[in-house]
Design a protein around this motif. Structure first.
Motif, PDB file in Angstrom:
ATOM      1  N   HIS A  42       0.762  -1.223   0.018  1.00 42.29           N
ATOM      2  CA  HIS A  42       0.087  -0.047  -0.187  1.00 42.29           C
ATOM      3  C   HIS A  42       0.965   1.304   0.030  1.00 42.29           C
ATOM      4  CE1 HIS A  42      -3.891  -1.976   0.468  1.00 42.29           C
ATOM      5  NE2 HIS A  42      -3.266  -2.919   1.540  1.00 42.29           N
ATOM      6  N   GLY A  43       2.168   1.182  -0.331  1.00 40.74           N
ATOM      7  CA  GLY A  43       2.813   2.524  -0.474  1.00 40.74           C
ATOM      8  C   GLY A  43       3.026   3.209   1.143  1.00 40.74           C
ATOM      9  N   ILE A  44       3.087   2.343   2.045  1.00 43.54           N
ATOM     10  CA  ILE A  44       3.116   3.040   3.515  1.00 43.54           C
ATOM     11  C   ILE A  44       4.448   2.662   4.069  1.00 43.54           C
ATOM     12  CG2 ILE A  44       2.195   2.648   5.836  1.00 43.54           C
ATOM     13  CD1 ILE A  44      -0.553   1.661   4.476  1.00 43.54           C
ATOM     14  N   LEU A  45       5.140   3.726   4.857  1.00 42.69           N
ATOM     15  CA  LEU A  45       6.621   3.588   5.356  1.00 42.69           C
ATOM     16  C   LEU A  45       6.319   2.838   6.691  1.00 42.69           C
ATOM     17  CD1 LEU A  45       8.127   7.182   5.198  1.00 42.69           C
ATOM     18  CD2 LEU A  45       8.686   5.406   3.539  1.00 42.69           C
ATOM     19  N   LEU A  46       7.380   1.914   6.891  1.00 41.18           N
ATOM     20  CA  LEU A  46       7.272   1.128   8.040  1.00 41.18           C
ATOM     21  C   LEU A  46       8.208   1.468   8.917  1.00 41.18           C
ATOM     22  CD1 LEU A  46       6.132  -1.289   9.678  1.00 41.18           C
ATOM     23  CD2 LEU A  46       7.968  -2.758   8.470  1.00 41.18           C
ATOM     24  N   ILE A  47       8.025   1.892  10.205  1.00 39.00           N
ATOM     25  CA  ILE A  47       9.147   2.304  11.062  1.00 39.00           C
ATOM     26  C   ILE A  47       9.149   1.549  12.308  1.00 39.00           C
ATOM     27  CG2 ILE A  47       9.657   4.478  12.580  1.00 39.00           C
ATOM     28  CD1 ILE A  47       7.850   6.250  10.738  1.00 39.00           C
ATOM     29  N   PHE A  48      10.259   1.180  12.938  1.00 44.25           N
ATOM     30  CA  PHE A  48      10.765   0.318  13.610  1.00 44.25           C
ATOM     31  C   PHE A  48      11.234   1.186  14.895  1.00 44.25           C
ATOM     32  CE2 PHE A  48      11.350  -4.177  12.050  1.00 44.25           C
ATOM     33  CZ  PHE A  48      10.071  -4.207  11.723  1.00 44.25           C
ATOM     34  N   ASP A  49      10.702   1.357  15.951  1.00 46.19           N
ATOM     35  CA  ASP A  49      11.159   2.206  17.266  1.00 46.19           C
ATOM     36  C   ASP A  49      12.000   0.917  17.979  1.00 46.19           C
ATOM     37  OD1 ASP A  49      11.418   2.933  19.678  1.00 46.19           O
ATOM     38  OD2 ASP A  49       9.500   3.821  20.232  1.00 46.19           O
ATOM     39  N   GLU A  50      13.277   1.271  17.610  1.00 43.84           N
ATOM     40  CA  GLU A  50      14.302   0.185  18.204  1.00 43.84           C
ATOM     41  C   GLU A  50      15.047   0.819  19.707  1.00 43.84           C
ATOM     42  OE1 GLU A  50      16.032  -2.827  16.762  1.00 43.84           O
ATOM     43  OE2 GLU A  50      14.962  -3.084  15.099  1.00 43.84           O
ATOM     44  N   VAL A  51      14.342   1.706  20.022  1.00 40.08           N
ATOM     45  CA  VAL A  51      15.002   2.628  21.313  1.00 40.08           C
ATOM     46  C   VAL A  51      15.291   1.398  22.548  1.00 40.08           C
ATOM     47  CG1 VAL A  51      14.463   3.984  23.156  1.00 40.08           C
ATOM     48  CG2 VAL A  51      14.009   4.794  21.019  1.00 40.08           C
TER      49      VAL A  51
END
Ligand SMILES: Cc1ncc(COP(=O)(O)O)c(C=O)c1O
Length: 237
Positions: A42-51
């Motif tokens: 769907h052309g959506i960015l995937l962000i991982f919060d790896e804090v």
């Protein structure tokens, strides 16, 4: 969510690949891969919060590496300096970088206007920490001790106060039975007793206690930690 809101209204999905801040919830098998597929479709960015998850906590440099799923943007903090000096940042893939770099060559890359951006003290601490991770093989060590910490945490199974025990990588979490009518009180009391009476720092999230030992901890330290936590449970029962 895509069906409900339409992909054109969703810029990005952000997740902790292992939900650490909400009580150490490992992702269901295949969950992150499926999320990646849906975002790609769907052309959506995937962000991982790896804090929490980056820099060895899950036995790898990142959770992305552990789970074999690459996000478009990754945030990181804590482990980058092993908490010695505050520092946080984010890493982006080339297509995200390129999207921002549409101006002339003389502008700053991915400009962020923080007072302390790239502070030399934090940068020095990060470089020193990364050297230690490499030289002492701390990610590998965390990976090797994963079964040990799991077993040590599970040794508390059966305690009347415990509703669930979860471990993944070098972290364990305990769900404590709440005090009736006072959600969060048991967790808070356990944290207070751990700190003041057992000299142990734990993270509290409601009635869940997370135990996240330093990556240099050895078997004997892990034994000590869970022995102490057993006493904490007795004291707050
Ligand atoms: C998973 C997670 N993400 C983000 C943050 C906030 O990070 P920062 O203070 O670097 O913005 C925290 C803080 O505890 C966290 O646990």
């Amino acid at each position: 969510m895509v069906e409900l809101h339409d992909a054109s209204t969703i810029a990005a999905v952000i997740v902790e690949p292992m939900a650490g801040s909400t009580g150490v919830l490992p992702p269901p098998v295949g969950y992150l891969k499926r999320l990646r597929e849906l975002c790609d479709k769907h052309g959506i960015l995937l962000i991982f919060d790896e804090v929490i998850t980056a820099f060895g906590r899950l036995g790898h440099a990142t959770a992305s590496e552990r789970f074999g799923v690459t996000p478009d943007i990754m945030t990181f903090a804590k482990g980058i300096t092993s908490g010695t000096v505050p520092m946080g940042g984010c890493v982006v893939r080339k297509h995200v970088y390129d999207a921002f770099q549409t101006g002339p060559d003389h502008v700053i890359d991915l400009f962020h206007g923080y007072t302390y951006s790239g502070h030399p003290l934090a940068a020095a601490a990060a470089l020193a920490t990364l050297d230690l991770y490499r030289d002492e093989g701390l990610f590998e060590r965390s990976r090797k001790l994963e079964p040990y910490i799991a077993q040590a945490a599970m040794s508390l199974k059966g305690h009347a106060l415990l509703q669930d025990i979860r471990t993944i990588g070098f972290v364990a979490a305990f769900d404590l039975a709440p005090v009736e009518g006072l959600p969060g009180k048991r967790g808070f009391d356990a944290m207070r007793v751990a700190f003041h009476e057992e000299n142990m720092m734990v993270r509290v999230s409601g009635d869940t206690i997370a135990v996240s030992p330093p990556l240099i901890a050895e078997e004997k330290h892990l034994d000590e930690i869970f022995e102490k936590f057993g006493r904490v449970l007795d004291k707050v029962s």
